[in-house]
Motif scaffolding. Structure first.
Motif, mmCIF file in Angstrom:
data_model
loop_
_atom_site.group_PDB
_atom_site.id
_atom_site.type_symbol
_atom_site.label_atom_id
_atom_site.label_comp_id
_atom_site.label_asym_id
_atom_site.label_seq_id
_atom_site.Cartn_x
_atom_site.Cartn_y
_atom_site.Cartn_z
ATOM 1 N N VAL A 184 0.750 -1.038 0.212
ATOM 2 C CA VAL A 184 0.053 -0.094 -0.057
ATOM 3 C C VAL A 184 0.863 1.278 -0.099
ATOM 4 C CG1 VAL A 184 -1.645 1.372 1.384
ATOM 5 C CG2 VAL A 184 -1.923 -1.150 1.204
ATOM 6 N N ASP A 185 0.710 1.972 -0.948
ATOM 7 C CA ASP A 185 1.483 3.142 -1.019
ATOM 8 C C ASP A 185 0.698 4.443 -1.080
ATOM 9 O OD1 ASP A 185 0.560 3.319 -3.692
ATOM 10 O OD2 ASP A 185 2.555 3.251 -4.626
ATOM 11 N N GLY A 186 -0.314 4.251 -1.169
ATOM 12 C CA GLY A 186 -1.538 5.555 -1.290
ATOM 13 C C GLY A 186 -1.669 6.361 -2.460
ATOM 14 N N SER A 187 -1.214 5.752 -3.648
ATOM 15 C CA SER A 187 -0.982 6.202 -4.998
ATOM 16 C C SER A 187 -2.493 6.518 -5.493
ATOM 17 C CB SER A 187 -0.186 5.488 -6.077
ATOM 18 O OG SER A 187 -0.579 4.278 -6.029
ATOM 19 N N GLY A 188 -3.390 5.600 -5.092
ATOM 20 C CA GLY A 188 -4.650 5.769 -5.586
ATOM 21 C C GLY A 188 -4.978 5.932 -6.899
ATOM 22 N N HIS A 189 -5.676 7.093 -7.275
ATOM 23 C CA HIS A 189 -6.273 7.456 -8.714
ATOM 24 C C HIS A 189 -5.502 8.651 -9.252
ATOM 25 C CE1 HIS A 189 -8.119 10.796 -6.839
ATOM 26 N NE2 HIS A 189 -8.495 10.132 -5.882
ATOM 27 N N GLU A 190 -6.156 9.114 -10.203
ATOM 28 C CA GLU A 190 -5.624 10.334 -11.083
ATOM 29 C C GLU A 190 -6.852 11.288 -11.208
ATOM 30 O OE1 GLU A 190 -2.530 10.920 -11.904
ATOM 31 O OE2 GLU A 190 -1.599 9.119 -11.088
ATOM 32 N N TYR A 191 -7.759 11.267 -10.570
ATOM 33 C CA TYR A 191 -8.841 12.101 -10.553
ATOM 34 C C TYR A 191 -8.965 13.215 -9.462
ATOM 35 C CZ TYR A 191 -10.226 8.348 -13.414
ATOM 36 O OH TYR A 191 -10.439 7.321 -14.457
ATOM 37 N N TRP A 192 -8.912 14.746 -9.684
ATOM 38 C CA TRP A 192 -8.871 15.417 -8.728
ATOM 39 C C TRP A 192 -9.787 16.473 -8.756
ATOM 40 C CZ3 TRP A 192 -4.981 13.565 -6.067
ATOM 41 C CH2 TRP A 192 -4.246 12.502 -6.848
ATOM 42 N N VAL A 193 -10.169 16.909 -7.325
ATOM 43 C CA VAL A 193 -10.975 18.009 -6.978
ATOM 44 C C VAL A 193 -10.479 19.016 -6.270
ATOM 45 C CG1 VAL A 193 -13.264 18.366 -5.918
ATOM 46 C CG2 VAL A 193 -12.725 15.985 -6.798
ATOM 47 N N ASP A 194 -9.272 19.653 -6.738
ATOM 48 C CA ASP A 194 -8.418 20.630 -6.028
ATOM 49 C C ASP A 194 -8.478 22.065 -6.911
ATOM 50 O OD1 ASP A 194 -6.732 19.849 -8.071
ATOM 51 O OD2 ASP A 194 -5.160 19.062 -7.163
#
Length: 72
Positions: free
Chosen positions: A26-36
């Protein structure tokens, strides 16, 4: 859940030092979708999304029978 790509980089860097997370890949890389802000979203919109996600009731057993019938 990370909504901000800059926070994601920090989380991944910190996760690299956690032996338990490394052992489970588990590294926390997750996804490439952002709400920033870089994607055009305001702090208020981020807050509204978080509030919405936290409000979701994931216990479908409490749905009224009529709602269940409509979805079949």
């Amino acid at each position: 859940m990370l909504l901000d790509r800059d926070l994601r980089e920090l989380a991944i860097a910190n996760n690299q030092f956690n032996a338990d997370l490394q052992a489970t890949n588990v590294d926390g890389s997750g996804h490439e979708y952002w709400v920033d802000s870089k994607a055009g979203f305001s702090t208020e919109e981020q807050t509204a999304l978080i509030q919405f996600l936290l409000s979701i009731d994931d216990d479908p057993a409490v749905l009224p029978n009529s709602a269940l019938a409509e979805n079949q």
